[in-house]
Structure formats: C-alpha cells, structure tokens
Design an enzyme around this catalytic site. Structure first.
Site, PDB file in Angstrom:
ATOM      1  N   ILE A  97      47.566  46.793  58.101  1.00  0.00           N
ATOM      2  CA  ILE A  97      46.291  46.304  57.552  1.00  0.00           C
ATOM      3  C   ILE A  97      46.457  45.663  56.181  1.00  0.00           C
ATOM      4  O   ILE A  97      45.496  45.130  55.637  1.00  0.00           O
ATOM      5  CB  ILE A  97      45.246  47.433  57.479  1.00  0.00           C
ATOM      6  CG1 ILE A  97      45.753  48.618  56.644  1.00  0.00           C
ATOM      7  CG2 ILE A  97      44.860  47.893  58.872  1.00  0.00           C
ATOM      8  CD1 ILE A  97      44.703  49.700  56.438  1.00  0.00           C
ATOM      9  N   GLY A 131      53.388  44.085  47.097  1.00  0.00           N
ATOM     10  CA  GLY A 131      54.680  43.731  46.533  1.00  0.00           C
ATOM     11  C   GLY A 131      55.781  44.712  46.898  1.00  0.00           C
ATOM     12  O   GLY A 131      56.939  44.332  47.065  1.00  0.00           O
ATOM     13  N   ASP A 179      45.052  48.505  36.146  1.00  0.00           N
ATOM     14  CA  ASP A 179      44.858  47.319  36.996  1.00  0.00           C
ATOM     15  C   ASP A 179      43.486  47.351  37.651  1.00  0.00           C
ATOM     16  O   ASP A 179      43.343  47.055  38.841  1.00  0.00           O
ATOM     17  CB  ASP A 179      45.960  47.229  38.052  1.00  0.00           C
ATOM     18  CG  ASP A 179      46.012  45.840  38.711  1.00  0.00           C
ATOM     19  OD1 ASP A 179      45.562  44.866  38.075  1.00  0.00           O
ATOM     20  OD2 ASP A 179      46.509  45.750  39.837  1.00  0.00           O
TER      21      ASP A 179
END
Length: 262
Positions: free
Chosen positions: A31, A35, A149
């Site tokens: 799905i 990286g 992030d």
C-alpha cells in the site's frame, strides 16, 4: 526515488504478498513505498484485525545506521499511547534479517487529501483538528520526543464512531529524543524533514526541539486557512532562506473564508 529504483523496490517487496509473517500476520498487498521501507496491508491470523506493516527494504538493511534508526522508530513510537497518535503495535525481525513494524490499519484520508479535494478549511472545522494534533504532540514532547516531520501527509483524518475529523498523527519515523545523552543517529548539520513545513532552526541543521513541531503546525494551519504556504520559495533552499530572513506574513490578510478575528 527513480523509476528504476521504484520498480526494483516493488519487485523486492512483492515477495511477502500472500505470506504469513512471523506466523501471525497474513500479508495482503503493498500500500506504500518509502525511502527505507515498504508498507503492506495485513490481517492478524488469529484476531483478524486489519494492520499495516512497514518492512525495511533489503537494499538498506545492511546499513547499520538505517537499521538502528528503524529500531529506534519502533522503540520511540511504541511508547506513544495517545488516541490521536498512530503507535507501533509490534516489532520484529524476519528470517532473512529484514526488520518490520506493525501498526493499526487506518481508513480515511490525510489532511493533504482533504485540502486537495475541498480547498481552504473554515476555522471552526480546523480548530478541533489542530487541538487533536497538539494533544498528540503534547504526549510525545512530554516523553522527550519531537516529531520533526509534521506535515499534512502525516495528519490522518477518520470518521470514527460518528465523530468526523478524528485525527491520527502518523510517522514518528524520524522522531528524535530530546535527551542529550542519547547517541544522535543523524550527523550534526544534517537536515531531516520536509522544508515546506520546517522551522528556520531545523532547516539550518540546528538541534530541533518541541518548538519545531509547533512551527510546522503553524505553517500547516496557515496553509489550510488560506490555501497559501507562507514564505515558500521556488526551491527548498529558497524556502529555507526566506524562513530564516523574513517575517512571517499575517494570516488574516490571506483568509479565503469568513473567519472570527479571535
């Protein structure tokens, strides 16, 4: 990721589809690709719960720094129990040495999807979303972690038990402990995160603390209200420079929907 690398990663990841991982997790399909790893949907063989499993890609599993960062993601994220946070349920190692994380499978959409489909959000709708993100961050910060992030892609929205826009904060994968005694797995001066939502301090490689997450949330809210990312440059480097040298614009000058001044 280049097209050839993406195809190779897809091929490497497909070997798990249809397999039962660790005699418990029946892997269904790929799905997502990242990286460092591949994400699969899966079902627990005994409880039938739907799950998501992130497996560290074989091509990077030989890098001890990547492996240790992956292990740390499991260790850190498993400590987070707030309902607005997606935490790690299980963590293990396959026979071939590949590491994996098990997380709940989520049905819904990201804040990115909502903004793309619906455009700017009213303050009345955005406020409860922001509060839930802050609750998730508060738990992480209280445990000495910073996300680093935070972005619309990592804010997942669900309609849960009749409650619309129930927030789940995703991907503490590059979360960092604020404990100065912890060995830092990112080299000093290394920038990790997404420049579009990054604070000037984080963007210039300085140590990120909880304020970096709050800055990112501020950028997200500005964008959600106005449809514009503040201080966005033509390149990531230009964005970083603008963030470091210019004052932030006032969101009330860019609002596209009627908004209470408070």
């Amino acid at each position: 990721m280049a097209e050839g690398e993406r195809a190779n990663a897809q091929q490497q990841g497909s070997d798990l589809v249809g397999q039962t991982l660790d005699r418990r997790y029946v892997v269904e399909k790929i799905i997502g690709q990242g990286g460092f790893g591949t994400v699969y949907s899966a079902t627990h063989a005994h409880t039938r719960d739907r799950l998501a499993i992130k497996v560290l890609r074989a091509t990077v599993a030989s890098d001890p720094t990547v492996v240790e960062r992956f292990r740390r993601e499991a260790t850190l994220t498993s400590q987070l129990k707030h309902p607005n946070t997606v935490s790690v349920i299980d963590f293990g190692e396959m026979d071939d040495g590949r590491l994996y994380l098990v997380m709940p499978f989520l049905e819904g959409r990201t804040l990115t999807d909502m903004l793309r489909e619906e455009g700017p959000v009213s303050a009345e709708r955005l406020l409860p979303i922001a509060v839930q993100v802050l609750k998730s961050l508060d738990e992480a910060h209280s445990k000495g972690m910073v996300h680093r992030d935070l972005k619309p892609d990592n804010i997942f929205l669900q309609d849960l038990h009749g409650e619309a826009d129930f927030v789940r904060v995703l991907d503490f994968g590059i979360a960092r402990s604020l404990d100065s005694k912890e060995q830092d797995l990112t080299t000093a001066g290394t920038v990790m995160g997404t420049p579009k939502y990054m604070s000037p301090e984080q963007a210039t490689g300085k140590k990120a603390d909880a304020r970096a997450d709050l800055y990112a949330l501020g950028v997200i809210l500005f964008e959600a209200l106005s449809g514009i990312t503040p201080l966005l440059g033509e390149t990531p480097l230009a964005t970083i420079f603008r963030r470091a040298t210019e004052d932030a614009p006032k969101v009330d000058e860019r609002l596209l929907l009627p908004t209470p001044q408070g």
